[in-house]
Design a protein around this motif. Structure first.
Motif, PDB file in Angstrom:
ATOM      1  N   MET A  76      39.696  48.494  45.608  1.00 30.31           N
ATOM      2  CA  MET A  76      39.106  49.535  44.777  1.00 30.31           C
ATOM      3  C   MET A  76      39.815  50.873  44.939  1.00 30.31           C
ATOM      4  O   MET A  76      39.726  51.744  44.087  1.00 30.31           O
ATOM      5  CB  MET A  76      37.608  49.662  45.077  1.00 30.31           C
ATOM      6  CG  MET A  76      36.858  48.418  44.628  1.00 30.31           C
ATOM      7  SD  MET A  76      35.087  48.601  44.667  1.00 30.31           S
ATOM      8  CE  MET A  76      34.803  49.560  43.206  1.00 30.31           C
TER       9      MET A  76
ATOM     10  N   GLN B 210      40.397  47.917  29.131  1.00 34.38           N
ATOM     11  CA  GLN B 210      39.940  47.063  28.034  1.00 34.38           C
ATOM     12  C   GLN B 210      38.816  47.699  27.250  1.00 34.38           C
ATOM     13  O   GLN B 210      38.631  47.412  26.086  1.00 34.38           O
ATOM     14  CB  GLN B 210      39.447  45.722  28.591  1.00 34.38           C
ATOM     15  CG  GLN B 210      40.583  44.896  29.168  1.00 34.38           C
ATOM     16  CD  GLN B 210      40.064  43.702  29.908  1.00 34.38           C
ATOM     17  OE1 GLN B 210      38.868  43.493  29.993  1.00 34.38           O
ATOM     18  NE2 GLN B 210      40.961  42.921  30.462  1.00 34.38           N
ATOM     19  N   GLN B 211      38.069  48.538  27.933  1.00 40.15           N
ATOM     20  CA  GLN B 211      36.929  49.134  27.253  1.00 40.15           C
ATOM     21  C   GLN B 211      37.313  50.455  26.653  1.00 40.15           C
ATOM     22  O   GLN B 211      37.249  50.763  25.555  1.00 40.15           O
ATOM     23  CB  GLN B 211      35.799  49.362  28.234  1.00 40.15           C
ATOM     24  CG  GLN B 211      35.206  48.039  28.665  1.00 40.15           C
ATOM     25  CD  GLN B 211      34.556  48.126  30.010  1.00 40.15           C
ATOM     26  OE1 GLN B 211      34.180  49.201  30.445  1.00 40.15           O
ATOM     27  NE2 GLN B 211      34.448  47.020  30.674  1.00 40.15           N
TER      28      GLN B 211
ATOM     29  N   LYS C 214      44.037  44.819  35.217  1.00 38.52           N
ATOM     30  CA  LYS C 214      43.449  43.727  35.982  1.00 38.52           C
ATOM     31  C   LYS C 214      41.979  44.021  36.279  1.00 38.52           C
ATOM     32  O   LYS C 214      41.149  43.129  36.297  1.00 38.52           O
ATOM     33  CB  LYS C 214      44.230  43.552  37.288  1.00 38.52           C
ATOM     34  CG  LYS C 214      44.181  42.140  37.820  1.00 38.52           C
ATOM     35  CD  LYS C 214      45.128  41.977  38.973  1.00 38.52           C
ATOM     36  CE  LYS C 214      44.352  41.860  40.267  1.00 38.52           C
ATOM     37  NZ  LYS C 214      45.178  41.919  41.451  1.00 38.52           N
ATOM     38  N   GLN C 215      41.692  45.286  36.505  1.00 35.50           N
ATOM     39  CA  GLN C 215      40.311  45.635  36.816  1.00 35.50           C
ATOM     40  C   GLN C 215      39.490  45.870  35.562  1.00 35.50           C
ATOM     41  O   GLN C 215      38.332  46.242  35.642  1.00 35.50           O
ATOM     42  CB  GLN C 215      40.271  46.886  37.693  1.00 35.50           C
ATOM     43  CG  GLN C 215      41.000  46.652  38.986  1.00 35.50           C
ATOM     44  CD  GLN C 215      40.707  47.704  40.003  1.00 35.50           C
ATOM     45  OE1 GLN C 215      40.251  48.778  39.669  1.00 35.50           O
ATOM     46  NE2 GLN C 215      40.943  47.401  41.254  1.00 35.50           N
ATOM     47  N   GLY C 216      40.107  45.682  34.422  1.00 33.24           N
ATOM     48  CA  GLY C 216      39.351  45.737  33.172  1.00 33.24           C
ATOM     49  C   GLY C 216      38.985  47.132  32.720  1.00 33.24           C
ATOM     50  O   GLY C 216      38.119  47.301  31.878  1.00 33.24           O
TER      51      GLY C 216
END
Lengths: 295, 348
Positions: free
Chosen positions: A207, A294-295, A289-291
Motif C-alpha cells: 500500500m 480504472q475508476q 494494478k491497484q485499480g
C-alpha cells in the motif's frame, strides 16, 4: 462582451508565467542543444557548426565512461540507502509518542539547509586533522581515515552527506504513505491472525509502494544531477568523485569548452528523461494494478 | 445454565478521562447468540474490541473456555470480528480476501483445504460469482457478505459482530439478518452481536444485554427485556414507537397522572409516586372513560400509530389499520392494566 474580456484576462494571468518559463527554461534548453553542435568556447566568440563531433568525443573519452560509472554508483547507493533508512525511520515514527513533533522537526533540518552550507559543515566534521569524527574515532581507539582526501573514501564521504541530507525526505514521503493506510485494515489483519511480518509484507509495503516509487523517482532524477556536494567537498575535477554534472561543469567552466559541455548536458538530459519515463510507467503500472486509475 | 464459553468479569476501559466501560460483566454460552443493545456512545463497540483484544481493559478479566485471555493478542484469542464498515482489504479480489485468514502463519492448511473452505463460504453467502472481483467494486451488501465470509472460513472460537447490517439498506438488512441467524445455528459457534437496532436485538438474540453509558443496565431474554425492563431507560430502548412513560400518583385506587387522568387501577403494594410505562400497543383507542384528541395519525400499513393528546400529555397508541380514526377525532383510550410497568420515581 464578457467572454472576450475573460479571454484577454486568461492570457493576462498565464502570460507572465509563460514568459518566465520561455526565457528561463525553454530558451536555455534549446540554445544548449544548438551549442552542442558547435565548437563554442567560454571566452572569445566565433562558434562554428561542427556537426556531431562533440557527441562522438563525448562517447569516446574514458572520462565520460568513468563519470557515468561514478554517477551510477552514487545514485544507486544514495537512493537505496536513503529509501531503506527513511522507511525504517518512518515506521519508527509512525506511532504517536511524546516529543514526536520535536523529533520530526529536528530530522527535517538537514533537508532545509543549503547544500553548500551543508558541505562546509561536513568539511569540519570529516577533516582528517581537526575533524570531530576522527577525534571520536581516536578516542575509541580506531583508525583515523582521511575522509576527504583518500581516493577510496571521498565518494563515500559525499554519499554520507547526501544520505544525511535526503533521508528525511524519504522519511516524510514514507510517513505519508504509512499514514494513508487506514487503521481498520491493520486491525482486520490482526484479527485474521496475520503476524507482524505478514502484515508488513502483504499490507504495509504494497500500500506504500506507489508513494515510495514516486519518492525514488524524485530522488533518482535529483541524484543524477549531483553537483553541489562534489563541488564543495572535492572540487569538480577529481577523478574519484567526478559525476556527470561535475564533468560537464569542468568542461564548460574549467576547460572553457562550451560546445563540448553542452553535448554532455544533452546526454545527461536524455539519461534523466529515460529513467524518469521508466519510473513513471512503473508507478502507473502499480496504480493500475491497484485499480485506482480504472475508476 | 451451561458453563459459559466467554466470561467477562468487571471490565473497565478508560480512554484518557473518558470511561467507556464501567465494570461490565457478562457471560456467553457455548452455543449462544448474545445481543448487546444500546444507543450510540454506550460502549458497545469498545466492549467488542476489548473482547477481540484490540483494546486492553484497565480492570477486570476476560475468560474464554475457562482460560484467562485478558493479556492475549487478538490472534491468540482466535476470534472473528466483522466491522460495521466492512473493512475488506482494498485492491484484493474477493477470493484473496477470503484466503487471507486461512494463510495465517501456524495454520497449515493444504491448498485443497483452502480452496474447499473458500468455496464453501462463498456458496453459503451467495458470493460464488464474485470471487474474482476486486473488493472495492462490490456493493455494500456484497462487501458485508465477503466480510462475514472472511470471518466464517476460519471457524473461529467466537464471532464478534459490530453492527454488521447497519450500513445496508432495509431490504438487504432483513435478508442478511435471517441468513446470519441460520448460519450461526449451522456453525454452532457463540456470537456476540452488537446493535442499536431493536428489531435485530429482539429477533436474533438468545439473550440481550442492554448497555447504557458504559454500564450493563439489564441482561435477559428478549421477552424479559421487552416486558419487564428494570428501568425506564431500558424500556425506551425497545419498542417502536417508544413506550409511553407517565408520572403517576396513587389516588383513590387508581394511578393518576399529573393531568388528572386516571390511567389504570392501582394494585396493592408499591409506593405512592411512581413512573408508569405502557407500550403503545397495550392501549386500546376505545373503552376508557376520559376523552382524548387525536393529533396525528401515521398509517404504517398493518397498523396505525396515533399521537394522542390525553388531558395534556402526549401518548402514542397503536391501533389496527381497520380502526376508523382520523386526525382531530375524539377517542377514549383504555390502558390494559395487566401490561403496565411501574418503577419507583427516582429510577428515571
Amino acid at each position: 462582451m464578457v467572454s472576450q474580456r475573460t479571454g484577454l484576462l486568461k492570457y493576462g494571468f498565464v502570460g507572465p508565467a509563460l514568459v518566465v518559463l520561455i526565457v528561463l527554461n525553454i530558451f536555455p534548453l534549446l540554445y544548449n542543444v544548438v551549442l552542442s553542435f558547435t565548437d563554442a568556447e567560454l571566452v572569445g566568440g566565433g562558434a562554428r557548426y561542427v556537426g556531431g563531433s562533440n557527441y562522438s568525443r563525448v562517447f569516446s573519452t574514458a572520462e565520460f565512461v568513468e563519470a557515468i560509472r561514478t554517477t551510477a554508483v552514487f545514485v544507486a547507493a544514495a537512493v537505496s540507502i536513503e529509501l531503506c533508512l527513511g522507511f525504517c525511520l518512518a515506521l519508527a515514527l509512525q506511532r504517536g509518542f511524546r516529543g514526536k513533533s520535536a523529533i520530526l522537526t529536528v530530522l527535517l533540518i538537514p533537508m532545509m539547509l543549503s547544500p553548500a552550507v551543508m558541505a562546509l559543515f561536513w568539511h569540519q566534521i570529516l577533516s582528517g586533522d581537526y575533524g570531530i569524527l576522527n577525534h571520536i574515532l581516536a578516542a575509541v581507539g580506531l583508525g583515523q581515515p582521511e575522509w576527504l582526501t583518500a581516493p577510496g573514501l571521498k565518494l563515500i564521504s559525499i554519499l554520507m552527506i547526501d544520505v544525511w541530507m535526503w533521508t528525511p525526505f524519504m522519511m516524510l514521503i514514507a510517513l505519508a504513505g504509512l499514514n494513508s493506510i487506514p487503521q481498520y485494515i491493520y486491525e482486520a489483519a490482526e484479527i485474521d491472525r496475520a503476524g507482524a511480518w505478514r502484515i508488513f509484507r502483504r499490507i504495509t509495503l504494497p500500500m506504500c509502494a506507489p508513494l515510495l516509487a514516486l519518492a525514488v523517482l524524485l530522488r533518482t532524477t535529483d541524484a543524477l544531477k549531483q553537483f553541489d556536494l562534489v563541488m564543495a567537498v572535492t572540487g569538480p575535477n577529481d577523478a574519484a568523485t567526478q559525476t556527470l554534472s561535475a564533468l560537464l561543469f569542468q568542461k564548460v567552466f574549467g576547460d572553457g569548452k562550451t560546445g563540448l559541455g553542452s553535448a554532455y548536458a544533452c546526454v545527461l538530459l536524455v539519461i534523466v528523461i529515460a529513467l524518469a519515463s521508466v519510473f513513471t510507467r512503473y508507478i502507473d503500472f502499480i496504480q493500475r494494478k491497484q485499480g485506482k486509475t480504472q475508476q | 445454565m451451561q458453563k459459559p464459553f466467554l466470561a467477562i468479569d468487571r471490565v473497565t476501559k478508560k480512554f484518557g478521562s473518558v470511561t467507556a466501560l464501567r465494570s461490565v460483566s457478562l457471560n456467553v454460552g457455548p452455543d449462544e447468540l448474545l445481543v448487546v443493545l444500546g444507543p450510540t456512545g454506550a460502549g458497545k463497540t469498545t466492549l467488542l474490541r476489548t473482547i477481540a483484544g484490540l483494546e486492553a481493559p484497565q480492570e477486570g478479566t476476560i475468560q474464554m473456555a475457562g482460560e484467562d485471555v485478558t493479556s492475549r493478542t487478538p490472534a491468540e484469542r482466535d476470534v472473528a470480528l466483522v466491522f460495521q464498515d466492512f473493512s475488506l482489504y482494498p485492491n484484493w479480489t474477493v477470493r484473496r480476501n477470503l484466503e487471507f485468514p486461512l494463510r495465517a502463519p501456524g495454520r497449515r492448511l493444504s491448498e485443497d483445504e483452502i480452496a474447499q473452505r473458500v468455496s464453501w463460504a462463498a456458496e453459503l453467502l451467495k458470493i460464488a460469482g464474485l470471487l474474482d472481483r476486486r473488493s472495492q467494486r462490490l456493493s455494500g451488501g456484497e462487501m458485508q457478505r465477503v466480510a462475514i465470509g472472511r470471518a466464517i472460513v476460519r471457524r473461529p472460537r467466537v464471532f464478534l459482530m459490530d453492527e454488521p447490517l447497519t450500513n445496508l439498506d432495509a431490504k438487504l438488512r432483513e435478508a442478511l439478518r435471517v441468513e446470519l441467524v441460520c448460519l450461526r445455528r449451522e456453525l454452532k459457534t457463540p456470537m456476540v452481536y452488537v446493535t442499536h437496532d431493536q428489531v435485530e436485538a429482539l429477533s436474533m438474540g438468545d439473550r440481550i444485554v442492554v448497555l447504557g453509558e458504559g454500564r450493563v443496565l439489564q441482561t435477559g431474554s428478549p421477552e424479559d427485556i421487552f416486558r419487564r425492563p428494570v428501568s425506564p431507560v431500558v424500556a425506551r430502548q425497545l419498542g417502536q414507537p417508544a413506550i409511553n412513560l407517565l408520572k403517576v400518583e396513587r389516588s383513590g385506587g387508581a394511578w393518576v397522572a399529573d393531568n388528572g387522568v386516571a390511567v389504570a387501577a392501582a394494585g396493592e403494594g408499591g409506593g405512592n409516586s411512581m413512573i408508569l410505562g405502557v407500550r403503545p400497543e397495550d392501549i386500546q383507542p376505545r373503552g376508557g372513560e376520559r376523552e382524548a384528541r387525536v393529533t396525528l395519525v401515521e398509517d404504517m400499513g398493518p397498523t396505525k400509530i396515533l399521537l394522542v393528546d390525553w388531558g395534556g400529555c402526549n401518548v402514542h397508541i397503536v391501533a389496527p389499520a381497520t380502526a376508523d380514526i382520523h386526525q382531530g377525532d375524539t377517542i377514549h383510550p383504555q390502558v390494559d392494566p395487566e401490561r403496565i410497568i411501574l418503577w419507583p420515581e427516582q429510577t428515571i
